[in-house]
Enzyme design. Structure first.
Site, PDB file in Angstrom:
ATOM      1  N   GLU A  85       4.940  16.666   5.899  1.00 35.20           N
ATOM      2  CA  GLU A  85       3.661  17.209   6.392  1.00 35.20           C
ATOM      3  C   GLU A  85       3.698  17.364   7.912  1.00 35.20           C
ATOM      4  O   GLU A  85       3.105  18.289   8.465  1.00 35.20           O
ATOM      5  CB  GLU A  85       2.498  16.307   5.942  1.00 35.20           C
ATOM      6  CG  GLU A  85       2.220  16.476   4.450  1.00 35.20           C
ATOM      7  CD  GLU A  85       1.719  15.234   3.748  1.00 35.20           C
ATOM      8  OE1 GLU A  85       1.238  14.295   4.404  1.00 35.20           O
ATOM      9  OE2 GLU A  85       1.819  15.195   2.497  1.00 35.20           O
ATOM     10  N   GLU A 110      12.058  12.832  -0.074  1.00 33.62           N
ATOM     11  CA  GLU A 110      10.796  13.307  -0.626  1.00 33.62           C
ATOM     12  C   GLU A 110      10.874  14.810  -0.842  1.00 33.62           C
ATOM     13  O   GLU A 110      10.671  15.588   0.111  1.00 33.62           O
ATOM     14  CB  GLU A 110       9.650  12.989   0.331  1.00 33.62           C
ATOM     15  CG  GLU A 110       9.493  11.512   0.602  1.00 33.62           C
ATOM     16  CD  GLU A 110       8.081  11.177   1.054  1.00 33.62           C
ATOM     17  OE1 GLU A 110       7.423  10.390   0.363  1.00 33.62           O
ATOM     18  OE2 GLU A 110       7.634  11.716   2.084  1.00 33.62           O
ATOM     19  N   GLY A 153       2.310  14.956  -3.729  1.00 32.04           N
ATOM     20  CA  GLY A 153       0.895  15.183  -4.000  1.00 32.04           C
ATOM     21  C   GLY A 153       0.638  16.221  -5.079  1.00 32.04           C
ATOM     22  O   GLY A 153      -0.493  16.663  -5.258  1.00 32.04           O
ATOM     23  N   LYS A 164      -1.581   8.247   4.709  1.00 33.88           N
ATOM     24  CA  LYS A 164      -1.884   9.566   5.293  1.00 33.88           C
ATOM     25  C   LYS A 164      -3.248   9.518   6.002  1.00 33.88           C
ATOM     26  O   LYS A 164      -3.592   8.486   6.583  1.00 33.88           O
ATOM     27  CB  LYS A 164      -1.819  10.650   4.220  1.00 33.88           C
ATOM     28  CG  LYS A 164      -0.497  10.603   3.459  1.00 33.88           C
ATOM     29  CD  LYS A 164      -0.229  11.804   2.605  1.00 33.88           C
ATOM     30  CE  LYS A 164       1.115  11.636   1.915  1.00 33.88           C
ATOM     31  NZ  LYS A 164       1.478  12.800   1.097  1.00 33.88           N
ATOM     32  N   SER A 207       4.831  11.904  -5.802  1.00 34.93           N
ATOM     33  CA  SER A 207       4.131  11.629  -7.059  1.00 34.93           C
ATOM     34  C   SER A 207       4.723  10.447  -7.823  1.00 34.93           C
ATOM     35  O   SER A 207       4.765  10.443  -9.056  1.00 34.93           O
ATOM     36  CB  SER A 207       4.095  12.886  -7.935  1.00 34.93           C
ATOM     37  OG  SER A 207       3.421  13.932  -7.260  1.00 34.93           O
ATOM     38  N   ASN A 252       2.125   5.129   2.161  1.00 31.88           N
ATOM     39  CA  ASN A 252       1.741   6.047   3.227  1.00 31.88           C
ATOM     40  C   ASN A 252       0.312   6.498   2.933  1.00 31.88           C
ATOM     41  O   ASN A 252       0.085   7.319   2.060  1.00 31.88           O
ATOM     42  CB  ASN A 252       2.717   7.231   3.234  1.00 31.88           C
ATOM     43  CG  ASN A 252       2.309   8.327   4.194  1.00 31.88           C
ATOM     44  OD1 ASN A 252       1.433   8.125   5.040  1.00 31.88           O
ATOM     45  ND2 ASN A 252       2.952   9.481   4.072  1.00 31.88           N
ATOM     46  N   HIS A 288       7.970  12.979   8.281  1.00 32.75           N
ATOM     47  CA  HIS A 288       7.351  13.294   6.988  1.00 32.75           C
ATOM     48  C   HIS A 288       7.222  14.813   6.873  1.00 32.75           C
ATOM     49  O   HIS A 288       6.953  15.499   7.870  1.00 32.75           O
ATOM     50  CB  HIS A 288       5.978  12.629   6.878  1.00 32.75           C
ATOM     51  CG  HIS A 288       5.417  12.724   5.503  1.00 32.75           C
ATOM     52  ND1 HIS A 288       4.817  13.878   5.040  1.00 32.75           N
ATOM     53  CD2 HIS A 288       5.425  11.858   4.469  1.00 32.75           C
ATOM     54  CE1 HIS A 288       4.467  13.686   3.768  1.00 32.75           C
ATOM     55  NE2 HIS A 288       4.824  12.474   3.405  1.00 32.75           N
TER      56      HIS A 288
HETATM   57  P1  PGA Z   1       2.509  11.310  -3.029  1.00 32.71           P
HETATM   58  O1  PGA Z   1       3.004  11.357  -1.492  1.00 32.71           O
HETATM   59  O2  PGA Z   1       2.952   9.996  -3.586  1.00 32.71           O
HETATM   60  O3  PGA Z   1       1.039  11.467  -2.963  1.00 32.71           O
HETATM   61  O4  PGA Z   1       3.188  12.477  -3.720  1.00 32.71           O
HETATM   62  C1  PGA Z   1       4.221  10.802  -1.110  1.00 32.71           C
HETATM   63  C2  PGA Z   1       4.427  10.987   0.370  1.00 32.71           C
HETATM   64  O5  PGA Z   1       4.088  12.065   0.885  1.00 32.71           O
HETATM   65  O6  PGA Z   1       4.912  10.077   1.077  1.00 32.71           O
END
Ligand code: PGA
Length: 251
Positions: A98, A168, A174, A11, A214, A9, A96
């Site tokens: 976010e 997640e 992140g 983003k 992460s 992803n 997601h």
């Molecule tokens: P990350 O994000 O690997 O940077 O923690 C994962 C995601 O949001 O899909």
């Protein structure tokens, strides 16, 4: 049969030329991967067409990060499911955290989007996961169960063949804080039992459930060794082909 997937992803990162470079690097490295692992990249909308071109002739699949909750029409700034299929997307990520957190993505909207995506022939990577407060209050099983049921219980076992779930935990996205393999596994097993409850054991057993938050080459092996973790949805580490492929090689 359950499929193993590592999905990147991206983003809101990379320019179009950078994204095309990254896609080409993923394609080059993907040749070394075992056949039972599927690689997916989810660049921003602006990148889909040139990235689709860069993926041609490879086994790497293209995904969007979201889709509109309407089929077409006067919805300025939105991107419809048939636009995604027409550019070569096989998947779309939906729900997601976010998007849930910053863009008002509700379970009700996700039902509509999932329906539109499946009808258009897209596969859906549906994200679920608790935030830090919910985890600390011991509500993580309840939150993830509720999110899973609220969307997927509106569909059939046949529909579910086109759905991948990504667990997640919001506190791990992140942040550099990964869920331990044991923490992730117990939620994955819970999600599988929620699927089994309504759709039966076979549907639950076939369901691909990814971990995200992460995930990196150094922790992927331990996570993927768990029996209910079938791959990863990768954010930060998907922006470097070497790390992304390092994760994919962790099976
Ligand atoms: P990350 O994000 O690997 O940077 O923690 C994962 C995601 O949001 O899909």
């Amino acid at each position: 049969m359950r499929k193993y997937i590592v999905a990147g992803n991206w983003k809101m990162n990379t320019t179009v030329p950078e994204g095309v470079e990254l896609a080409k690097a993923v394609v080059a490295a993907a040749k070394e991967l075992p056949a039972n692992v599927e690689l997916v990249v989810a660049p921003p909308f602006t990148h889909l067409y040139p990235v689709a071109e860069a993926l041609k002739g490879s086994k790497v699949k293209l995904s969007a990060q979201n889709c509109a909750d309407h089929e077409k029409g006067a919805y300025t700034g939105e991107v419809a499911v048939n636009m995604l299929t027409s550019v070569g997307c096989e998947y779309t990520i939906l729900g997601h955290s976010e998007r849930r957190q910053y863009y008002g993505e509700t379970d009700e909207k996700l039902v509509v989007k999932t329906k539109l995506a499946l009808e258009a022939g897209l596969k859906v990577i549906l994200c679920v996961g608790e935030n830090l407060d919910e985890r600390e209050a011991g509500k993580h099983f309840d939150v993830v169960t509720a999110q899973t049921k609220a969307v997927l219980y509106n569909f059939t076992a046949e529909d579910l063949k086109k759905v991948v779930i990504a667990y997640e935990p919001v506190w791990a996205i992140g942040t550099g804080k990964t869920a331990t393999a044991a923490q992730a596994e117990e939620i994955h097993a819970c999600i599988r039992s929620v699927i089994a409850e309504k759709f039966g054991l076979e549907a639950a057993d076939d369901m691909t459930i990814l971990y995200g938050g992460s995930c990196k080459p150094s922790n992927a092996k331990e996570l993927f060794a768990e029996k209910d973790i079938d791959g990863g949805l990768i954010g930060g580490a998907a922006l470097k082909a070497e790390d992304f492929l390092g994760i994919a090689k962790s099976f």
